[in-house]
Design a protein around this motif. Structure first.
Motif, short mmCIF file in Angstrom:
data_model
loop_
_atom_site.label_atom_id
_atom_site.label_comp_id
_atom_site.label_asym_id
_atom_site.label_seq_id
_atom_site.Cartn_x
_atom_site.Cartn_y
_atom_site.Cartn_z
N THR A 2 0.85 -1.18 0.00
CA THR A 2 0.00 0.00 0.00
C THR A 2 0.88 1.23 0.00
O THR A 2 1.29 1.72 1.03
CB THR A 2 -0.93 0.02 1.22
N GLN A 4 -0.05 3.99 -1.93
CA GLN A 4 -0.81 5.12 -2.40
C GLN A 4 -0.91 6.18 -1.33
O GLN A 4 -0.77 5.94 -0.15
CB GLN A 4 -2.24 4.71 -2.82
N THR A 6 -2.50 8.89 1.26
CA THR A 6 -3.62 8.79 2.19
C THR A 6 -4.59 9.95 2.03
O THR A 6 -5.56 10.05 2.75
CB THR A 6 -3.12 8.78 3.65
N CYS A 96 -11.91 -0.59 -4.71
CA CYS A 96 -11.02 0.30 -3.95
C CYS A 96 -10.49 -0.41 -2.71
O CYS A 96 -9.28 -0.41 -2.43
CB CYS A 96 -11.78 1.57 -3.54
N SER A 100 -6.59 -2.09 -2.29
CA SER A 100 -5.83 -1.61 -1.14
C SER A 100 -5.47 -2.75 -0.20
O SER A 100 -4.35 -2.80 0.34
CB SER A 100 -6.64 -0.55 -0.37
N LYS A 104 -1.65 -4.00 0.86
CA LYS A 104 -1.24 -4.10 2.26
C LYS A 104 -0.85 -5.54 2.62
O LYS A 104 0.11 -5.76 3.36
CB LYS A 104 -2.37 -3.61 3.16
N THR A 158 -6.99 -1.19 6.73
CA THR A 158 -7.02 -0.57 5.40
C THR A 158 -8.38 -0.75 4.74
O THR A 158 -8.91 0.17 4.12
CB THR A 158 -5.92 -1.17 4.51
N ARG A 162 -10.68 2.60 4.06
CA ARG A 162 -10.69 3.04 2.66
C ARG A 162 -12.09 3.48 2.27
O ARG A 162 -13.07 2.83 2.57
CB ARG A 162 -10.23 1.91 1.73
#
Length: 328
Positions: A2, A4, A6, A96, A100, A104, A158, A162
Motif C-alpha cells: 500500500t 498510495q 492517504t 477500492c 488496497s 497491504k 485498510t 478506505r
C-alpha cells in the motif's frame, strides 16, 4: 504494497501540460513493472507446478513469495489504469478496498516469506542436526498459511478506512484513507514495526549466521545443493533490502515532516524522491523471477525439466479426452 497517498493528490489541479508529463512519468514505470511482474511470476509458479519432484521447503516459500508478488503486480495494472484516468477513481468502493487490501497484504506477506526462507537456511546450515525436523514441507505449508492469515489480518484497518468519495472542487472521485490523526500515527507505528523493523532484525540475524556458516563450510567441502539454494536466497534478500530500504527511509522523513519535527525538509524535493523509491519497491516484485533464472542454478534445471513435461502432459490430456469420447 500500500504505497498510495492517504489523501487527495495535490497535483489534481495542476496545469494540463505539467499533469500530462507527471502522468507519463508515473504511468510508464507502472506498466513496465506490471507486465514484467505478471509474466515473470506466472512463469515461476508454472515451473514449480509443472516439475515432477515435490518442492523443497525453500521452494515452497519462494513460490508463495512469487504468488504474493503476482498479486501486487496484478493490482498495479489497475493502479496504472487509474493513473491514466488522471487519478479519477471509477472502479467503485469494493474494488477500492480489495486493491488496497492486496497491496497491504503484500507489505506483510512478501517480507515474512523472506523471514521464513532465511530461517530455513539458518536451520539448514547452522543447526542441521538439532532442528532438522522443523524443515519439513508440512511445517513449511503451515507457515505459509499463517503468513497469509497474518497479512489478511493486518490489512483489515485498510479495508475499514478506505473510502470512495466525489470531490466537486477537483471534479474527481478518489479512493483514499480516512484515518483521524491519532489513529493514523498508531497505524504508521504498527506498520513500520511489523512490516519492516521486526522482520529485518530476524533476516539480518539469520543472514549473518548463514554467511559465517558458509565461510566455515567452504573450507571443508565444495558447492552442494544447500549452498546453491542458500546463495539464491541471500541474493533475493539483499535485492529486497536494496529495493525497499529507500522507500522506508523516505517514508520516515515524510512522517517527520508531517509531524513538524523535520521542519527544514522541502516537500517539493521529497515528493519526486518518494515516487522513485515507490517504483523501486514495486520493481522488486518483477525482479525476483529474473534473479531465480540468473542466480538459481537449481531453478534453471527445474525450468528445463518442467517444460520438457509439457508435451507429455498435453498427450496425457489428449488421450484422456479420447478415452472419454470412446466411452460415450
Amino acid at each position: 504494497m500500500t504505497l498510495q497517498t492517504t489523501s487527495v493528490p495535490e497535483n489534481s489541479t495542476s496545469d494540463s501540460g505539467v499533469l500530462d508529463l507527471e502522468l507519463y512519468t508515473a504511468l510508464v514505470p507502472l506498466l513496465i513493472i506490471s507486465i514484467l511482474g505478471i509474466v515473470g511470476n506466472v512463469f515461476v509458479l508454472l515451473v514449480f507446478c509443472l516439475h515432477k519432484k515435490a518442492c523443497t521447503v525453500a521452494e515452497i516459500y519462494l513460490s508463495n513469495l512469487a504468488a504474493a508478488d503476482l498479486v501486487l503486480v496484478s493490482c498495479l495494472a489497475i493502479f496504472a489504469a487509474h493513473t491514466a484516468n488522471r487519478y479519477d477513481w471509477s472502479y467503485g468502493s469494493v474494488l477500492c478496498k480489495l486493491v488496497s487490501m492486496a497491496f497491504k497484504m503484500n507489505t506483510y506477506c512478501s517480507i515474512y516469506f523472506l523471514v521464513l526462507v532465511s530461517i530455513d537456511r539458518y536451520v539448514a546450515l547452522v543447526h542441521p542436526m538439532s532442528h532438522g525436523r522443523m524443515r519439513s514441507p508440512k511445517y513449511a505449508k503451515l507457515g505459509c498459511v499463517l503468513v497469509w492469515g497474518f497479512g489478511l489480518l493486518m490489512s483489515v484497518p485498510t479495508i475499514v478506512h478506505r473510502k470512495v468519495d466525489y470531490f466537486p472542487e477537483f471534479n474527481k472521485t478518489f479512493c483514499y484513507l480516512t484515518y483521524t490523526d491519532s489513529v493514523y500515527w498508531i497505524y504508521v507505528g504498527i506498520s513500520a514495526m511489523f512490516s519492516f523493523i521486526i522482520p529485518v532484525c530476524f533476516i539480518s540475524y539469520c543472514t549473518v549466521k548463514i554467511v559465517l556458516a558458509l565461510s566455515a563450510m567452504s573450507r571443508f567441502r565444495g558447492e552442494d545443493t544447500e549452498n546453491k539454494a542458500t546463495f539464491l536466497v541471500l541474493v533475493v534478500l539483499v535485492v529486497f533490502f536494496i529495493c525497499w530500504a529507500p522507500y522506508h527511509l523516505i517514508r520516515i522523513l515524510e512522517e517527520l515532516h508531517r509531524a513538524n519535527i523535520l521542519k527544514n525538509a522541502n516537500s517539493n524535493i521529497l515528493q519526486p524522491i518518494y515516487q522513485i523509491s515507490v517504483n523501486l519497491a514495486y520493481f522488486n516484485s518483477a525482479l525476483n523471477p529474473i534473479l531465480y533464472v540468473i542466480v538459481g542454478k537449481n531453478f534453471r534445471e527445474k525450468v528445463c525439466e518442467s517444460f520438457k513435461r509439457v508435451p507429455e502432459l498435453i498427450c496425457k490430456a489428449t488421450n484422456f479426452h479420447a478415452v472419454e469420447l470412446d466411452t460415450i
